[in-house]
Motif scaffolding. Structure first.
Motif, PDB file in Angstrom:
ATOM      1  N   LEU A   1       0.837  -1.199   0.000  1.00 39.10           N
ATOM      2  CA  LEU A   1       0.000   0.000   0.000  1.00 39.10           C
ATOM      3  C   LEU A   1       0.876   1.254   0.000  1.00 39.10           C
ATOM      4  O   LEU A   1       2.032   1.207   0.442  1.00 39.10           O
ATOM      5  CB  LEU A   1      -0.903  -0.007   1.243  1.00 39.10           C
ATOM      6  N   PRO A   2       0.297   2.374  -0.475  1.00 36.51           N
ATOM      7  CA  PRO A   2      -1.053   2.506  -1.022  1.00 36.51           C
ATOM      8  C   PRO A   2      -1.122   2.083  -2.485  1.00 36.51           C
ATOM      9  O   PRO A   2      -0.111   2.108  -3.192  1.00 36.51           O
ATOM     10  CB  PRO A   2      -1.341   3.997  -0.869  1.00 36.51           C
ATOM     11  N   LEU A   3      -2.323   1.732  -2.917  1.00 35.96           N
ATOM     12  CA  LEU A   3      -2.575   1.451  -4.315  1.00 35.96           C
ATOM     13  C   LEU A   3      -2.977   2.749  -5.010  1.00 35.96           C
ATOM     14  O   LEU A   3      -3.457   3.680  -4.367  1.00 35.96           O
ATOM     15  CB  LEU A   3      -3.692   0.414  -4.460  1.00 35.96           C
ATOM     16  N   PRO A   4      -2.807   2.817  -6.325  1.00 34.90           N
ATOM     17  CA  PRO A   4      -3.163   4.057  -7.034  1.00 34.90           C
ATOM     18  C   PRO A   4      -4.602   4.485  -6.807  1.00 34.90           C
ATOM     19  O   PRO A   4      -4.901   5.681  -6.765  1.00 34.90           O
ATOM     20  CB  PRO A   4      -2.910   3.703  -8.503  1.00 34.90           C
ATOM     21  N   GLU A   5      -5.508   3.505  -6.647  1.00 36.79           N
ATOM     22  CA  GLU A   5      -6.922   3.842  -6.505  1.00 36.79           C
ATOM     23  C   GLU A   5      -7.379   3.920  -5.055  1.00 36.79           C
ATOM     24  O   GLU A   5      -8.548   4.181  -4.778  1.00 36.79           O
ATOM     25  CB  GLU A   5      -7.785   2.795  -7.245  1.00 36.79           C
ATOM     26  N   SER A   6      -6.476   3.708  -4.099  1.00 30.03           N
ATOM     27  CA  SER A   6      -6.878   3.700  -2.697  1.00 30.03           C
ATOM     28  C   SER A   6      -6.359   4.914  -1.959  1.00 30.03           C
ATOM     29  O   SER A   6      -5.452   5.617  -2.408  1.00 30.03           O
ATOM     30  CB  SER A   6      -6.378   2.431  -1.994  1.00 30.03           C
ATOM     31  N   ASP A   7      -6.936   5.164  -0.786  1.00 30.58           N
ATOM     32  CA  ASP A   7      -6.505   6.234   0.090  1.00 30.58           C
ATOM     33  C   ASP A   7      -5.131   5.885   0.650  1.00 30.58           C
ATOM     34  O   ASP A   7      -4.836   4.708   0.887  1.00 30.58           O
ATOM     35  CB  ASP A   7      -7.534   6.365   1.230  1.00 30.58           C
ATOM     36  N   PRO A   8      -4.242   6.868   0.896  1.00 28.70           N
ATOM     37  CA  PRO A   8      -2.938   6.563   1.486  1.00 28.70           C
ATOM     38  C   PRO A   8      -3.005   6.251   2.974  1.00 28.70           C
ATOM     39  O   PRO A   8      -1.983   6.181   3.634  1.00 28.70           O
ATOM     40  CB  PRO A   8      -2.129   7.831   1.221  1.00 28.70           C
ATOM     41  N   ARG A   9      -4.209   6.071   3.497  1.00 29.96           N
ATOM     42  CA  ARG A   9      -4.392   5.767   4.921  1.00 29.96           C
ATOM     43  C   ARG A   9      -4.725   4.295   5.108  1.00 29.96           C
ATOM     44  O   ARG A   9      -5.419   3.697   4.301  1.00 29.96           O
ATOM     45  CB  ARG A   9      -5.522   6.613   5.502  1.00 29.96           C
ATOM     46  N   VAL A  10      -4.221   3.722   6.209  1.00 32.23           N
ATOM     47  CA  VAL A  10      -4.632   2.404   6.656  1.00 32.23           C
ATOM     48  C   VAL A  10      -5.243   2.580   8.045  1.00 32.23           C
ATOM     49  O   VAL A  10      -4.604   3.135   8.945  1.00 32.23           O
ATOM     50  CB  VAL A  10      -3.451   1.415   6.716  1.00 32.23           C
ATOM     51  N   VAL A  11      -6.476   2.135   8.209  1.00 34.65           N
ATOM     52  CA  VAL A  11      -7.206   2.343   9.460  1.00 34.65           C
ATOM     53  C   VAL A  11      -6.675   1.402  10.536  1.00 34.65           C
ATOM     54  O   VAL A  11      -6.397   0.230  10.272  1.00 34.65           O
ATOM     55  CB  VAL A  11      -8.713   2.121   9.239  1.00 34.65           C
ATOM     56  N   LYS A  12      -6.540   1.898  11.740  1.00 34.12           N
ATOM     57  CA  LYS A  12      -6.009   1.149  12.878  1.00 34.12           C
ATOM     58  C   LYS A  12      -6.870  -0.066  13.211  1.00 34.12           C
ATOM     59  O   LYS A  12      -8.006  -0.194  12.767  1.00 34.12           O
ATOM     60  CB  LYS A  12      -5.935   2.067  14.095  1.00 34.12           C
ATOM     61  N   SER A  13      -6.337  -0.924  14.090  1.00 33.11           N
ATOM     62  CA  SER A  13      -7.065  -2.119  14.505  1.00 33.11           C
ATOM     63  C   SER A  13      -8.212  -1.787  15.448  1.00 33.11           C
ATOM     64  O   SER A  13      -9.343  -2.219  15.244  1.00 33.11           O
ATOM     65  CB  SER A  13      -6.103  -3.094  15.189  1.00 33.11           C
ATOM     66  N   SER A  14      -7.938  -1.008  16.483  1.00 30.41           N
ATOM     67  CA  SER A  14      -8.936  -0.667  17.498  1.00 30.41           C
ATOM     68  C   SER A  14      -8.611   0.704  18.076  1.00 30.41           C
ATOM     69  O   SER A  14      -7.521   1.240  17.872  1.00 30.41           O
ATOM     70  CB  SER A  14      -8.961  -1.708  18.631  1.00 30.41           C
ATOM     71  N   ASP A  15      -9.561   1.263  18.830  1.00 31.57           N
ATOM     72  CA  ASP A  15      -9.398   2.597  19.402  1.00 31.57           C
ATOM     73  C   ASP A  15      -8.931   2.487  20.843  1.00 31.57           C
ATOM     74  O   ASP A  15      -9.636   1.912  21.680  1.00 31.57           O
ATOM     75  CB  ASP A  15     -10.724   3.361  19.322  1.00 31.57           C
ATOM     76  N   TYR A  16      -7.758   3.033  21.143  1.00 27.57           N
ATOM     77  CA  TYR A  16      -7.208   2.997  22.498  1.00 27.57           C
ATOM     78  C   TYR A  16      -6.952   4.393  23.052  1.00 27.57           C
ATOM     79  O   TYR A  16      -6.279   4.545  24.068  1.00 27.57           O
ATOM     80  CB  TYR A  16      -5.904   2.188  22.517  1.00 27.57           C
ATOM     81  N   GLU A  17      -7.466   5.417  22.383  1.00 24.22           N
ATOM     82  CA  GLU A  17      -7.269   6.782  22.856  1.00 24.22           C
ATOM     83  C   GLU A  17      -8.052   7.013  24.146  1.00 24.22           C
ATOM     84  O   GLU A  17      -9.164   6.507  24.315  1.00 24.22           O
ATOM     85  CB  GLU A  17      -7.720   7.785  21.799  1.00 24.22           C
ATOM     86  N   ARG A  18      -7.489   7.810  25.045  1.00 27.40           N
ATOM     87  CA  ARG A  18      -8.137   8.088  26.327  1.00 27.40           C
ATOM     88  C   ARG A  18      -9.108   9.260  26.212  1.00 27.40           C
ATOM     89  O   ARG A  18      -9.144   9.967  25.208  1.00 27.40           O
ATOM     90  CB  ARG A  18      -7.078   8.358  27.396  1.00 27.40           C
ATOM     91  N   THR A  19      -9.877   9.463  27.255  1.00 22.81           N
ATOM     92  CA  THR A  19     -10.884  10.515  27.291  1.00 22.81           C
ATOM     93  C   THR A  19     -10.239  11.883  27.108  1.00 22.81           C
ATOM     94  O   THR A  19      -9.117  12.125  27.564  1.00 22.81           O
ATOM     95  CB  THR A  19     -11.634  10.472  28.635  1.00 22.81           C
ATOM     96  N   PHE A  20     -10.958  12.778  26.431  1.00 25.33           N
ATOM     97  CA  PHE A  20     -10.450  14.119  26.187  1.00 25.33           C
ATOM     98  C   PHE A  20      -9.957  14.748  27.495  1.00 25.33           C
ATOM     99  O   PHE A  20     -10.641  14.727  28.525  1.00 25.33           O
ATOM    100  CB  PHE A  20     -11.549  15.002  25.591  1.00 25.33           C
ATOM    101  N   GLY A  21      -8.773  15.337  27.452  1.00 26.08           N
ATOM    102  CA  GLY A  21      -8.169  15.965  28.620  1.00 26.08           C
ATOM    103  C   GLY A  21      -7.171  15.081  29.332  1.00 26.08           C
ATOM    104  O   GLY A  21      -6.341  15.579  30.096  1.00 26.08           O
ATOM    105  N   ASP A  22      -7.239  13.766  29.101  1.00 23.10           N
ATOM    106  CA  ASP A  22      -6.276  12.848  29.704  1.00 23.10           C
ATOM    107  C   ASP A  22      -5.028  12.752  28.831  1.00 23.10           C
ATOM    108  O   ASP A  22      -5.069  13.009  27.621  1.00 23.10           O
ATOM    109  CB  ASP A  22      -6.884  11.450  29.867  1.00 23.10           C
ATOM    110  N   TRP A  23      -3.933  12.348  29.437  1.00 25.41           N
ATOM    111  CA  TRP A  23      -2.685  12.178  28.707  1.00 25.41           C
ATOM    112  C   TRP A  23      -2.671  10.849  27.974  1.00 25.41           C
ATOM    113  O   TRP A  23      -3.117   9.825  28.495  1.00 25.41           O
ATOM    114  CB  TRP A  23      -1.487  12.255  29.657  1.00 25.41           C
TER     115      TRP A  23
END
Length: 311
Positions: A213-235
């Motif tokens: 990747l990326p392919l000519p016809e695809s987005d240059p992004r690969v989506v992550k496996s899962s979301d591990y971001e913490r609540t807004f305001g946390d480090w």
């Protein structure tokens, strides 16, 4: 990944690009003349010791690269001032002693670029969101990023993204841990192919065969496996493990994506990418950083390697 999630991801990316003001790209220097710096521990310290890349006082060892300011709407009105995109501020936590933070305002698109280039390391960045947002992200999710293997002589990411090409660990809200592949680069990523409105979209899947990747016809992004971001305001703690042309992204200790065979495609023969500068991005949202540290990494942990791809 369900259709509703795909719809949110695709719409956010498309809308952000549509609303972004046109920016002129800064002229970048050619390939860095500084040789790659292996991430060695300081003399007298044991291997594996963290080396602080931001000294907590100023920007020694880093250089800002910003998109040009927009011209004023009329003479003498706006658009002429250079905002303080990167600054050092004091933080007074509820508990503990005051400390200094690196503030990235997000008011102008650009990056803070390391003067040195690095290879074979584990990079750790501790960060949290601020309140401020700027066009084109006022009504969109906050966004920033961390770029490894930055190739300063390649074309930047795009007209709205003037930072040097490389492999971006996305810090966007809800998409923290996604991969963006810069221009002139390709990687092998275990992934499954999804489609949204006829456009291919690749999602990281550790057990799947690697796709180039990326392919000519695809987005240059690969989506992550899962979301591990913490609540807004946390480090949050975002990490990049880099060994040769292998890279793994972690969010708060959890793997979100791994890739292999990072390489340049701007010549007749593809060449492996095994070193590069680091970049902290300014992308329309306020971000605070309290630590940027690096330590040597001789080999990629087996659990993060891409199976079925030549090393």
């Amino acid at each position: 990944m369900n259709r509703r999630r795909l719809l949110q991801l695709a719409c956010t990316s498309t809308l952000g690009a549509a609303l972004a003001p046109p920016l002129q790209l800064p002229a970048h220097a050619g390939r860095s003349k500084r040789s790659a710096t292996p991430a060695r521990a300081p003399r007298g310290e044991t291997e594996g010791t963290w080396t602080e890349l931001w000294n907590g006082q100023d920007f020694s060892g880093w250089q800002p690269r910003l998109a040009p300011a927009e011209p004023p709407a009329s003479p003498g009105r706006g658009g002429t001032e250079d905002p303080q995109v990167f600054s050092v501020v004091e933080d007074t936590p509820r508990k503990g002693s005051p400390r200094t933070l690196l503030r990235i305002s997000g008011e102008r698109f650009g990056a803070l670029v390391s003067e040195a280039v690095y290879q074979n390391y584990r990079l750790r960045v501790e960060w949290r969101w601020g309140e401020a947002k700027w066009a084109p992200r006022i009504h969109l999710r906050r966004s920033s990023g961390l770029v490894v293997h930055s190739q300063l002589d390649l074309t930047p990411f795009g007209p709205q993204k003037p930072w040097a090409s490389g492999l971006e660990l996305d810090l966007q809200e809800g998409s923290c841990g996604d991969l963006w592949v810069g221009r002139g680069l390709k990687v092998d990523v275990p992934s499954r192919r999804e489609r949204f409105m006829g456009t291919p979209l690749y999602v990281y899947a550790g057990g799947h065969p690697p796709e180039t990747l990326p392919l000519p016809e695809s987005d240059p992004r690969v989506v992550k496996s899962s979301d591990y971001e913490r609540t807004f305001g946390d480090w949050n703690v975002s990490e990049a493990l880099v060994v040769g042309s292998e890279v793994a992204f972690l969010t708060n200790g959890a793997l979100t994506l791994s890739l292999a065979r990072a390489r340049r495609t701007d010549a007749a023969e593809e060449t492996p990418v095994t070193s590069g500068a680091l970049q902290l991005l300014s992308e329309g949202a306020e971000l605070f950083v309290r630590r940027v540290a690096l330590r040597p990494l001789e080999d990629m942990p087996a659990r993060f390697r891409v199976r079925g791809s030549a090393r």
